[in-house]
Structures are given as structure tokens and as C-alpha cells.
Design a protein around this motif. Structure first.
Motif, PDB file in Angstrom:
ATOM      1  N   GLN A  71      -5.282   7.874   7.843  1.00 48.54           N
ATOM      2  CA  GLN A  71      -4.750   6.879   8.772  1.00 48.54           C
ATOM      3  C   GLN A  71      -5.130   5.466   8.344  1.00 48.54           C
ATOM      4  OE1 GLN A  71      -6.217   7.990  12.632  1.00 48.54           O
ATOM      5  NE2 GLN A  71      -5.045   9.907  12.699  1.00 48.54           N
ATOM      6  N   SER A  72      -6.390   5.324   7.936  1.00 44.78           N
ATOM      7  CA  SER A  72      -6.866   4.011   7.491  1.00 44.78           C
ATOM      8  C   SER A  72      -6.086   3.542   6.278  1.00 44.78           C
ATOM      9  CB  SER A  72      -8.362   4.107   7.170  1.00 44.78           C
ATOM     10  OG  SER A  72      -8.832   2.921   6.613  1.00 44.78           O
ATOM     11  N   CYS A  73      -5.772   4.479   5.388  1.00 44.61           N
ATOM     12  CA  CYS A  73      -5.007   4.141   4.181  1.00 44.61           C
ATOM     13  C   CYS A  73      -3.642   3.559   4.547  1.00 44.61           C
ATOM     14  CB  CYS A  73      -4.848   5.399   3.325  1.00 44.61           C
ATOM     15  SG  CYS A  73      -3.633   5.244   1.996  1.00 44.61           S
ATOM     16  N   PHE A  74      -2.941   4.221   5.453  1.00 47.73           N
ATOM     17  CA  PHE A  74      -1.599   3.748   5.837  1.00 47.73           C
ATOM     18  C   PHE A  74      -1.657   2.408   6.576  1.00 47.73           C
ATOM     19  CE2 PHE A  74      -0.350   8.304   5.341  1.00 47.73           C
ATOM     20  CZ  PHE A  74       0.644   8.102   4.396  1.00 47.73           C
ATOM     21  N   VAL A  75      -2.686   2.247   7.413  1.00 42.83           N
ATOM     22  CA  VAL A  75      -2.813   0.981   8.159  1.00 42.83           C
ATOM     23  C   VAL A  75      -3.015  -0.187   7.197  1.00 42.83           C
ATOM     24  CG1 VAL A  75      -4.285  -0.321   9.743  1.00 42.83           C
ATOM     25  CG2 VAL A  75      -3.643   2.033  10.290  1.00 42.83           C
ATOM     26  N   PHE A  76      -3.941  -0.038   6.261  1.00 40.94           N
ATOM     27  CA  PHE A  76      -4.211  -1.131   5.324  1.00 40.94           C
ATOM     28  C   PHE A  76      -3.031  -1.369   4.384  1.00 40.94           C
ATOM     29  CE2 PHE A  76      -8.745  -0.269   6.360  1.00 40.94           C
ATOM     30  CZ  PHE A  76      -9.086  -1.560   6.741  1.00 40.94           C
ATOM     31  N   LEU A  77      -2.331  -0.288   4.007  1.00 38.78           N
ATOM     32  CA  LEU A  77      -1.165  -0.434   3.147  1.00 38.78           C
ATOM     33  C   LEU A  77      -0.063  -1.211   3.864  1.00 38.78           C
ATOM     34  CD1 LEU A  77       0.092   0.269   0.426  1.00 38.78           C
ATOM     35  CD2 LEU A  77       0.920   2.408   1.431  1.00 38.78           C
ATOM     36  N   PHE A  78       0.150  -0.873   5.131  1.00 33.38           N
ATOM     37  CA  PHE A  78       1.166  -1.563   5.932  1.00 33.38           C
ATOM     38  C   PHE A  78       0.812  -3.049   6.091  1.00 33.38           C
ATOM     39  CE2 PHE A  78       2.645  -2.924  10.179  1.00 33.38           C
ATOM     40  CZ  PHE A  78       4.016  -2.840   9.962  1.00 33.38           C
ATOM     41  N   LEU A  79      -0.455  -3.324   6.405  1.00 29.30           N
ATOM     42  CA  LEU A  79      -0.877  -4.714   6.561  1.00 29.30           C
ATOM     43  C   LEU A  79      -0.775  -5.479   5.249  1.00 29.30           C
ATOM     44  CD1 LEU A  79      -4.043  -4.239   8.831  1.00 29.30           C
ATOM     45  CD2 LEU A  79      -1.804  -5.141   9.506  1.00 29.30           C
ATOM     46  N   GLY A  80      -1.048  -4.779   4.149  1.00 28.84           N
ATOM     47  CA  GLY A  80      -0.935  -5.425   2.841  1.00 28.84           C
ATOM     48  C   GLY A  80       0.501  -5.813   2.528  1.00 28.84           C
ATOM     49  N   LEU A  81       1.445  -4.919   2.821  1.00 33.15           N
ATOM     50  CA  LEU A  81       2.855  -5.225   2.594  1.00 33.15           C
ATOM     51  C   LEU A  81       3.311  -6.396   3.456  1.00 33.15           C
ATOM     52  CD1 LEU A  81       4.309  -1.590   2.393  1.00 33.15           C
ATOM     53  CD2 LEU A  81       3.970  -3.213   0.504  1.00 33.15           C
ATOM     54  N   LEU A  82       2.864  -6.433   4.703  1.00 39.01           N
ATOM     55  CA  LEU A  82       3.197  -7.565   5.572  1.00 39.01           C
ATOM     56  C   LEU A  82       2.665  -8.878   5.007  1.00 39.01           C
ATOM     57  CD1 LEU A  82       2.603  -6.162   9.196  1.00 39.01           C
ATOM     58  CD2 LEU A  82       4.790  -6.620   8.053  1.00 39.01           C
ATOM     59  N   ALA A  83       1.455  -8.807   4.451  1.00 38.66           N
ATOM     60  CA  ALA A  83       0.859 -10.012   3.873  1.00 38.66           C
ATOM     61  C   ALA A  83       1.659 -10.485   2.666  1.00 38.66           C
ATOM     62  CB  ALA A  83      -0.589  -9.732   3.473  1.00 38.66           C
ATOM     63  N   PHE A  84       2.099  -9.547   1.809  1.00 35.86           N
ATOM     64  CA  PHE A  84       2.935  -9.924   0.655  1.00 35.86           C
ATOM     65  C   PHE A  84       4.235 -10.586   1.119  1.00 35.86           C
ATOM     66  CE2 PHE A  84       0.504  -6.765  -1.971  1.00 35.86           C
ATOM     67  CZ  PHE A  84       0.115  -7.666  -2.953  1.00 35.86           C
ATOM     68  N   SER A  89      -9.304   4.072   0.517  1.00 30.76           N
ATOM     69  CA  SER A  89      -9.190   5.057   1.597  1.00 30.76           C
ATOM     70  C   SER A  89      -8.414   6.280   1.125  1.00 30.76           C
ATOM     71  CB  SER A  89      -8.492   4.436   2.809  1.00 30.76           C
ATOM     72  OG  SER A  89      -9.246   3.362   3.328  1.00 30.76           O
ATOM     73  N   ALA A  90      -7.374   6.040   0.328  1.00 27.85           N
ATOM     74  CA  ALA A  90      -6.572   7.153  -0.191  1.00 27.85           C
ATOM     75  C   ALA A  90      -7.399   8.017  -1.134  1.00 27.85           C
ATOM     76  CB  ALA A  90      -5.339   6.613  -0.907  1.00 27.85           C
ATOM     77  N   TRP A  91      -8.195   7.352  -1.975  1.00 25.15           N
ATOM     78  CA  TRP A  91      -9.059   8.101  -2.899  1.00 25.15           C
ATOM     79  C   TRP A  91     -10.022   8.991  -2.110  1.00 25.15           C
ATOM     80  CZ3 TRP A  91      -9.375   8.662  -8.138  1.00 25.15           C
ATOM     81  CH2 TRP A  91     -10.527   9.264  -8.622  1.00 25.15           C
ATOM     82  N   SER A  92     -10.640   8.404  -1.052  1.00 35.47           N
ATOM     83  CA  SER A  92     -11.580   9.174  -0.236  1.00 35.47           C
ATOM     84  C   SER A  92     -10.890  10.347   0.437  1.00 35.47           C
ATOM     85  CB  SER A  92     -12.213   8.264   0.835  1.00 35.47           C
ATOM     86  OG  SER A  92     -12.923   7.211   0.235  1.00 35.47           O
ATOM     87  N   ALA A  93      -9.650  10.110   0.856  1.00 33.63           N
ATOM     88  CA  ALA A  93      -8.944  11.153   1.609  1.00 33.63           C
ATOM     89  C   ALA A  93      -8.452  12.286   0.721  1.00 33.63           C
ATOM     90  CB  ALA A  93      -7.767  10.529   2.366  1.00 33.63           C
ATOM     91  N   PHE A  94      -7.947  11.953  -0.480  1.00 35.90           N
ATOM     92  CA  PHE A  94      -7.280  12.968  -1.304  1.00 35.90           C
ATOM     93  C   PHE A  94      -8.116  13.525  -2.444  1.00 35.90           C
ATOM     94  CE2 PHE A  94      -3.759  10.494   0.530  1.00 35.90           C
ATOM     95  CZ  PHE A  94      -3.094  11.517   1.191  1.00 35.90           C
ATOM     96  N   PHE A  95      -9.061  12.712  -2.953  1.00 36.43           N
ATOM     97  CA  PHE A  95      -9.798  13.138  -4.145  1.00 36.43           C
ATOM     98  C   PHE A  95     -11.263  13.460  -3.884  1.00 36.43           C
ATOM     99  CE2 PHE A  95      -6.234  10.568  -5.635  1.00 36.43           C
ATOM    100  CZ  PHE A  95      -5.620  11.470  -6.506  1.00 36.43           C
ATOM    101  N   GLU A  96     -11.802  12.974  -2.765  1.00 36.60           N
ATOM    102  CA  GLU A  96     -13.166  13.343  -2.412  1.00 36.60           C
ATOM    103  C   GLU A  96     -13.102  14.410  -1.326  1.00 36.60           C
ATOM    104  OE1 GLU A  96     -15.413   9.908  -1.365  1.00 36.60           O
ATOM    105  OE2 GLU A  96     -15.444   9.129  -3.405  1.00 36.60           O
ATOM    106  N   SER A  97     -14.179  15.134  -1.231  1.00 33.99           N
ATOM    107  CA  SER A  97     -14.168  16.235  -0.260  1.00 33.99           C
ATOM    108  C   SER A  97     -14.088  15.730   1.169  1.00 33.99           C
ATOM    109  CB  SER A  97     -15.436  17.085  -0.444  1.00 33.99           C
ATOM    110  OG  SER A  97     -16.594  16.283  -0.258  1.00 33.99           O
TER     111      SER A  97
END
Length: 317
Positions: free
Chosen positions: A165-178, A196-204
Motif C-alpha cells: 500500500q505504501s508503495c502505491f501511495v508514494f508512486l501516485f504522489l510521485g507521479l502527481l509531483a512530476f 517499499s516495493a523492494w521490501s514488499a516483494f523481495f524481502e520476507s
């Protein structure tokens, strides 16, 4: 012949390290630069002479050749007049008119150090209890599968879903900023999203159950730490109130009751509080000259500085 060992408060068989350590402690205590403005001239002269004596003693005892020569002279001169060598002789004290000084500097200094020791014990005791709480929560967190580097009271735990969830929130805010022309802010937000994506998908990551247990353990530990801090503050306040009550008691006594006989019969602790009270009394100018002198030169040895940021000192003869 001066007894340099007594001057540095060490025994004749003291090691070079012990001599150095004692010199540093005494030089700091008797350094003239520590005297505040307005120090009476007698007190200033005493401290300056004491500091010079310390330097002279250290210059001899810190040099192996000079020390050996000094020891030979000292032993030959003291033959037939044996006494306890290496023990600091208790100084005598007097008032300006030569009468016995009612205050006992050694007792006062010891009392001040004991009160300061009580303060330190209180702080050390509760600091140890707080560290025990932190160690206990660390062990418990590790037992439920938390990584050792994350097993802390102040660590923020997130579940795998929360990281996504954190990954999508920051990604969305980043796109808005661009889109809004804030490229550098957008880049930072996108970078956070990638972490956040790395933590979610690649770390346990941690399961929801683990995070809930971890947060519960943290909350309990924080409550216990807060309780210990309050207890420490309460005990320190009680000690301060005790000191304050004794000082106020001596401030309330009639001036005529502060006789040399009364003062000499007090404990070292009460003599310490009496000296502090003298400095604070509104009618201090009406006190006997000897009592005003006692408070006036209270700077050099640092007796009152231990407790109240004042000074305590006496002049020997």
C-alpha cells in the motif's frame, strides 16, 4: 621537607598512573581559574598556593629520577620521627581571631559527596532498569521471528500488505509531483515507492500476526520505561526536597542560635546545609563576621558546588 605524597593524596608506593590520576583530579579541583569573580583574597591566595604545591609535587613524583632522590631524602629525614606516611594529615582550621573554626570541612565534604552519590545511585538504578526493559523486549521480539536489527522499542513495523500500500501511495504522489512540475520531489517519492516495493516483494517482511505481537510488546515496554522514568524523577525530587527543607530550616533559625557550639555539634550534612542557608539568608549581613566569612570564602574546595552550584572552602593554618 614537604610531603609530596600527602600533597597528592597518594601512598608512597603509589604507581605512576595513580600519581597522575590523583594529580589531575586535585589540579582540576584547586585550579584558580575555577574561582568566580568576587572571591575573597585569602581564599584566592590559598587556592593559588595549593595549586602551585600540587604542580611542584607532581613534577618530582612523576619523574623516576627525581622521585628516587626525593624518597632517599625523605626517608633519611623522617628517621626517628616515624608516623603514618602516605596518609594525608588532617588540616586544622581557625577563624580570623585564632579561635577554633566551628565548621568541619572534612565532614562537610564527605556529606556533600554522599548526597551526590545518592543522586547517582538513583539515576544508575533506574537507568539499569530501563536497559533491562529494552533487553527483554528485544529478546521477546526475536522469539516471534523479528530480525535482531529490527528488535527495538522504537522500530516501526509494517506488514507485507502495508508495504505494498505504501508503495502505491508514494508512486501516485510521485507521479502527481512530476505532473505538477516538481520533478525533484517526484523523484524522491518514486524512490521511496521503489524501496517499499523492494521490501514488499523481495524481502520476507513480517506477517500481520507478527506485527501485531511486536507492536503489543513495544507498547508494554514503552509504558514500563515511562513508569521507570517517573519513578526516577520522583526519587530525585524527594532528595532535592529533603535538601531544600533542611536549608530552609537553618534559614529560619534566630541569628543568636548560630553559635560556634551549636555549629560544631551539627553533622557534616547539616553544616553543609547551614553554609548554604547563610548564603541565602536575607539577614546575612547581621551574622557574626566569622559566619559571613565562612560563606564568603565558600568557593575554593568546591564543597557546596557539588549540590547547589555554589562553592565551599576554608583556609588552613
Amino acid at each position: 621537607m614537604k610531603d609530596f605524597y600527602s600533597e597528592l593524596e597518594v601512598k608512597p608506593d603509589a604507581t605512576s598512573e595513580e600519581i597522575k590520576e590523583s594529580y589531575r583530579r586535585l589540579a582540576k579541583e584547586y585550579h584558580p581559574d575555577r574561582l568566580p569573580p568576587g572571591t575573597p583574597e585569602k581564599a584566592r591566595r590559598y587556592i593559588e598556593e595549593k595549586f602551585k604545591s600540587l604542580q611542584e609535587a607532581y613534577s618530582v613524583l612523576s619523574d623516576p629520577v627525581k622521585r628516587k632522590a626525593y624518597d632517599s631524602q625523605r626517608l633519611s629525614q623522617t628517621k626517628g620521627n616515624e608516623r603514618d606516611l602516605g596518609l594525608k594529615a588532617k588540616p586544622s582550621y581557625s577563624t580570623q581571631d585564632g579561635s577554633t573554626w566551628p565548621f568541619d570541612p572534612d565532614k562537610i565534604q564527605k556529606a556533600a559527596e554522599e548526597i551526590e552519590l545518592r543522586r547517582r545511585r538513583i539515576e544508575t538504578n533506574y537507568n539499569q532498569k530501563i536497559e533491562q526493559v529494552k533487553s527483554e523486549v528485544k529478546r521477546n521480539l526475536i522469539l516471534i521471528g523479528i530480525k535482531e536489527e529490527d528488535a527495538r522499542v522504537d522500530y516501526t513495523f509494517l506488514t507485507r500488505d502495508e508495504n505494498i500500500q505504501s508503495c502505491f501511495v508514494f508512486l501516485f504522489l510521485g507521479l502527481l509531483a512530476f505532473l505538477g512540475g516538481w520533478g525533484w520531489i517526484g523523484a524522491i517519492l518514486v524512490l521511496i515507492a521503489l524501496v517499499s516495493a523492494w521490501s514488499a516483494f523481495f524481502e520476507s517482511g513480517y506477517s500481520k500476526e507478527q506485527v501485531e505481537k511486536a507492536k503489543s510488546l513495544q507498547e508494554r515496554a514503552k509504558s514500563e520505561i515511562e513508569l521507570r522514568e517517573k519513578e526516577k524523577s520522583s526519587e530525585l525530587s524527594q532528595l532535592t526536597l529533603y535538601c531544600r527543607s533542611r536549608i530552609d530550616y537553618f534559614k529560619s533559625l534566630p541569628l543568636e542560635s548560630l553559635s560556634p557550639e551549636f555549629i560544631s555539634g551539627l553533622s557534616g550534612e547539616d553544616q553543609l546545609f547551614l553554609l548554604t542557608a547563610i548564603k541565602e539568608r536575607a539577614d546575612a549581613e547581621k551574622l557574626k563576621e566569622d559566619l559571613k566569612l565562612a560563606a564568603g570564602i565558600a568557593v575554593g574546595i568546591g564543597i557546596l558546588a557539588v549540590l547547589f552550584g555554589l562553592g565551599g572552602g576554608f583556609y588552613p593554618h
